[in-house]
Motif scaffolding. Structure first.
Motif, PDB file in Angstrom:
ATOM      1  N   LYS A  91      25.237  22.723   7.852  1.00 53.12           N
ATOM      2  CA  LYS A  91      26.076  21.787   9.275  1.00 53.12           C
ATOM      3  C   LYS A  91      26.434  22.388   9.988  1.00 53.12           C
ATOM      4  O   LYS A  91      26.038  21.340  11.028  1.00 53.12           O
ATOM      5  N   ASP A  92      26.771  23.556  10.805  1.00 51.39           N
ATOM      6  CA  ASP A  92      26.569  23.557  12.131  1.00 51.39           C
ATOM      7  C   ASP A  92      25.564  23.636  12.774  1.00 51.39           C
ATOM      8  O   ASP A  92      25.426  23.237  14.052  1.00 51.39           O
ATOM      9  N   GLY A 120      21.901  20.375  16.997  1.00 42.96           N
ATOM     10  CA  GLY A 120      21.497  19.276  16.951  1.00 42.96           C
ATOM     11  C   GLY A 120      20.838  17.818  17.309  1.00 42.96           C
ATOM     12  O   GLY A 120      20.979  17.859  18.684  1.00 42.96           O
ATOM     13  N   GLY A 121      22.042  17.669  16.834  1.00 46.40           N
ATOM     14  CA  GLY A 121      22.304  15.876  17.637  1.00 46.40           C
ATOM     15  C   GLY A 121      22.961  15.860  18.444  1.00 46.40           C
ATOM     16  O   GLY A 121      22.794  16.030  19.942  1.00 46.40           O
ATOM     17  N   LEU A 122      24.323  16.911  18.737  1.00 46.72           N
ATOM     18  CA  LEU A 122      25.172  17.588  19.808  1.00 46.72           C
ATOM     19  C   LEU A 122      23.659  18.022  21.487  1.00 46.72           C
ATOM     20  O   LEU A 122      24.007  16.977  22.569  1.00 46.72           O
ATOM     21  N   ARG A 123      22.893  18.924  20.744  1.00 44.28           N
ATOM     22  CA  ARG A 123      22.152  19.709  22.122  1.00 44.28           C
ATOM     23  C   ARG A 123      21.346  18.073  22.653  1.00 44.28           C
ATOM     24  O   ARG A 123      20.941  18.404  23.580  1.00 44.28           O
ATOM     25  N   GLY A 124      20.769  17.515  21.551  1.00 40.68           N
ATOM     26  CA  GLY A 124      19.937  16.271  21.774  1.00 40.68           C
ATOM     27  C   GLY A 124      19.920  15.367  23.009  1.00 40.68           C
ATOM     28  O   GLY A 124      19.557  14.858  24.034  1.00 40.68           O
ATOM     29  N   LEU A 132      21.504  13.579  28.970  1.00 38.78           N
ATOM     30  CA  LEU A 132      22.098  13.393  29.686  1.00 38.78           C
ATOM     31  C   LEU A 132      22.340  14.337  30.753  1.00 38.78           C
ATOM     32  O   LEU A 132      22.177  14.024  31.784  1.00 38.78           O
ATOM     33  N   LYS A 133      21.872  15.777  30.404  1.00 35.95           N
ATOM     34  CA  LYS A 133      21.323  16.177  31.662  1.00 35.95           C
ATOM     35  C   LYS A 133      20.508  15.796  32.437  1.00 35.95           C
ATOM     36  O   LYS A 133      20.071  15.931  33.806  1.00 35.95           O
ATOM     37  N   GLY A 134      19.289  15.238  31.425  1.00 34.82           N
ATOM     38  CA  GLY A 134      18.257  15.005  32.094  1.00 34.82           C
ATOM     39  C   GLY A 134      18.199  13.587  33.139  1.00 34.82           C
ATOM     40  O   GLY A 134      17.534  13.101  33.711  1.00 34.82           O
TER      41      GLY A 134
END
Length: 141
Positions: free
Chosen positions: A118-119, A124-128, A133-135
C-alpha cells in the motif's frame, strides 16, 4: 496461504489443536519467506531477534510485539507435543483462542505484506504528481 487455509479448515470441523498447529506452520513459513531459512521455527524466531539487535531486521519486525510471534509458536508447539501425556491441556484450544490467533496473524500479514505494498502504491502515485508539478507546464506560464 496454504497453512492459513488448513487452519481455517481445521477450525471449521472443531479440530482446534490442528488449527493452532497450522498457525504455527504459517508463522514458520512467513519467517522462511522473509529470509530466515535455517532451522526450526524457534531458530528462525531467534535469528529474527538477533537481526533486530543488529539493526538489520525487516522493518515490520520493529512494529510487532515479539511476544506475539513467540506465543503463536508456543501455542503451536503445545498443540503438537505430548505435554507429558496430559491431553487435558488441549481443552484451552477453542474457537475463542483460534479467533485470537487469527486476528494476530491478520495483523502480522498486514505489517509484513500489505502495508509495504500500500505504501509503495500510494507513494508512486504521489511521486508522479509531484514530478509533474515540479516540472511545471510550460504552456500555462
Amino acid at each position: 496461504k496454504y497453512y492459513l487455509d488448513q487452519a481455517h479448515r481445521s477450525q471449521s470441523v472443531g479440530a482446534f489443536s490442528a488449527a493452532i498447529a497450522m498457525y504455527r506452520a504459517a508463522l514458520d513459513y512467513l519467517l522462511f519467506d522473509q529470509g530466515f531459512e535455517k532451522g526450526t521455527c524457534g531458530t528462525k524466531f531467534n535469528d529474527l531477534e538477533a537481526k533486530k539487535g543488529e539493526g538489520s531486521a525487516p522493518k515490520w519486525a520493529d512494529e510487532i510485539n515479539p511476544d506475539l510471534l513467540k506465543i503463536l509458536k508456543e501455542l503451536g508447539d503445545g498443540a503438537i507435543h505430548p505435554n507429558d501425556g496430559n491431553v487435558e491441556n488441549q481443552k484451552i484450544l477453542d474457537n475463542g483462542l483460534i479467533a485470537k490467533a487469527m486476528a494476530a496473524f491478520r495483523m502480522l500479514l498486514e505489517l509484513v505484506y500489505e502495508r509495504p505494498e500500500k505504501d509503495r502504491m500510494l507513494l508512486g502515485g504521489l511521486r508522479g504528481a509531484a514530478k509533474t508539478l515540479k516540472g511545471g507546464d510550460a504552456k500555462s506560464g
